[in-house]
Design a protein around this motif. Sequence first.
Motif, mmCIF file in Angstrom:
data_model
loop_
_atom_site.group_PDB
_atom_site.id
_atom_site.type_symbol
_atom_site.label_atom_id
_atom_site.label_comp_id
_atom_site.label_asym_id
_atom_site.label_seq_id
_atom_site.Cartn_x
_atom_site.Cartn_y
_atom_site.Cartn_z
ATOM 1 N N ASP A 156 0.797 -1.221 0.000
ATOM 2 C CA ASP A 156 0.000 0.000 0.000
ATOM 3 C C ASP A 156 0.833 1.276 0.000
ATOM 4 O O ASP A 156 0.382 2.307 -0.502
ATOM 5 C CB ASP A 156 -1.015 0.005 1.154
ATOM 6 C CG ASP A 156 -0.382 -0.125 2.526
ATOM 7 O OD1 ASP A 156 0.549 -0.928 2.677
ATOM 8 O OD2 ASP A 156 -0.828 0.581 3.446
ATOM 9 N N ARG A 157 2.059 1.261 0.494
ATOM 10 C CA ARG A 157 2.888 2.472 0.528
ATOM 11 C C ARG A 157 3.949 2.520 -0.567
ATOM 12 O O ARG A 157 4.663 3.513 -0.683
ATOM 13 C CB ARG A 157 3.579 2.612 1.886
ATOM 14 C CG ARG A 157 2.626 2.950 3.004
ATOM 15 C CD ARG A 157 3.384 3.239 4.265
ATOM 16 N NE ARG A 157 2.480 3.630 5.340
ATOM 17 C CZ ARG A 157 2.872 3.932 6.558
ATOM 18 N NH1 ARG A 157 4.159 3.887 6.861
ATOM 19 N NH2 ARG A 157 2.003 4.278 7.473
ATOM 20 N N LEU A 158 4.067 1.485 -1.363
ATOM 21 C CA LEU A 158 5.119 1.478 -2.387
ATOM 22 C C LEU A 158 4.952 2.601 -3.403
ATOM 23 O O LEU A 158 5.930 3.089 -3.956
ATOM 24 C CB LEU A 158 5.179 0.118 -3.091
ATOM 25 C CG LEU A 158 5.664 -1.043 -2.216
ATOM 26 C CD1 LEU A 158 5.638 -2.344 -3.012
ATOM 27 C CD2 LEU A 158 7.049 -0.770 -1.644
ATOM 28 N N GLY A 159 3.725 3.029 -3.624
ATOM 29 C CA GLY A 159 3.469 4.114 -4.578
ATOM 30 C C GLY A 159 3.527 5.508 -3.981
ATOM 31 O O GLY A 159 3.353 6.497 -4.699
ATOM 32 N N TRP A 160 3.783 5.610 -2.686
ATOM 33 C CA TRP A 160 3.846 6.932 -2.057
ATOM 34 C C TRP A 160 5.003 7.740 -2.639
ATOM 35 O O TRP A 160 6.099 7.231 -2.848
ATOM 36 C CB TRP A 160 4.053 6.806 -0.562
ATOM 37 C CG TRP A 160 2.837 6.513 0.249
ATOM 38 C CD1 TRP A 160 1.649 6.010 -0.195
ATOM 39 C CD2 TRP A 160 2.703 6.688 1.660
ATOM 40 N NE1 TRP A 160 0.777 5.862 0.856
ATOM 41 C CE2 TRP A 160 1.406 6.280 2.016
ATOM 42 C CE3 TRP A 160 3.551 7.136 2.657
ATOM 43 C CZ2 TRP A 160 0.934 6.319 3.321
ATOM 44 C CZ3 TRP A 160 3.085 7.176 3.964
ATOM 45 C CH2 TRP A 160 1.778 6.776 4.295
ATOM 46 N N THR A 161 4.729 9.025 -2.843
ATOM 47 C CA THR A 161 5.783 9.939 -3.277
ATOM 48 C C THR A 161 6.641 10.329 -2.081
ATOM 49 O O THR A 161 6.251 10.128 -0.926
ATOM 50 C CB THR A 161 5.172 11.222 -3.863
ATOM 51 O OG1 THR A 161 4.444 11.894 -2.823
ATOM 52 C CG2 THR A 161 4.252 10.925 -5.053
ATOM 53 N N TYR A 162 7.767 10.941 -2.378
ATOM 54 C CA TYR A 162 8.638 11.448 -1.321
ATOM 55 C C TYR A 162 7.864 12.437 -0.454
ATOM 56 O O TYR A 162 7.935 12.379 0.783
ATOM 57 C CB TYR A 162 9.863 12.120 -1.936
ATOM 58 C CG TYR A 162 10.850 12.623 -0.918
ATOM 59 C CD1 TYR A 162 11.882 11.810 -0.478
ATOM 60 C CD2 TYR A 162 10.755 13.915 -0.392
ATOM 61 C CE1 TYR A 162 12.793 12.256 0.463
ATOM 62 C CE2 TYR A 162 11.653 14.370 0.558
ATOM 63 C CZ TYR A 162 12.672 13.541 0.975
ATOM 64 O OH TYR A 162 13.561 13.981 1.915
#
Length: 187
Positions: free
Chosen positions: A57-63
Motif C-alpha cells: 500500500d505504501r510502495l506508490g507513495w511519493t517522497y
Amino acid sequence: MSSVTVTTWSLEQNSPADLLPAAAPEGDVRIVRAEVPSPEFSRFLYASVGGDIRWTDRLGWTYARWQEYLGRPGVETWVAYDRGTPAGYVELEAQDEGVVEIVYFGLIPAFRGRRVGGHLLSYGTARAWDLAERWPGRTPTKRVWVHTCSKDGEFAMANYQRRGFVLFDTKVELEPEGATPGPWPGA
C-alpha cells in the motif's frame, strides 16, 4: 487476475498493565527512535520488512507523501538494530482520544527467528503507552491497537497475544493476488 482470501485480525490493549513483555534477546540488540523524519529510511524499512509478505500500500507513495506522514505529531518510528544493522521496526501513530495504533511492525527476513520480534513488539508497545510524554498536548494513551492478517508471518498473531493483546475484530475479504514485491523489483 486471481484473488486470495485474507483474514485480518484487530487486537488491542486497554491498560499498560496488559503488556506482557518478552525477554530481551541475547547479543547486541538495541532499539532506537528515528527522530528525524526520513522518507528514504522509512521506505527502506517498509520495503525490507514487508517485501516478502506483500506489503504494497505504501510502495506508490511519493517522497512528499512520506515526508508529510512522518512529520505528523505523534508518528514515531522505533528501529531495532542487531550489532548496528537495522533488523526491523515498529511504527506508531497517535490517534484521537488517547488511542495509539501500531501501524507497522516487523523484522527484515534475515532477523526473524532470533527472538528479536517479541522484544521489539514489547518495546514498541511500551512506547505507545508513554507516547504522550514525548508529545506535549497529546492525550495520555488509553488504548493501543494493531491489526495483523493471514499474509503476515506465521508467528505474528501468537506474538501479539503473548504480549497481552486481545482480539476485538475479525474481517475476511478477497484481495487481488499479486506478486511478492520483495525489497526492490526482482528481489
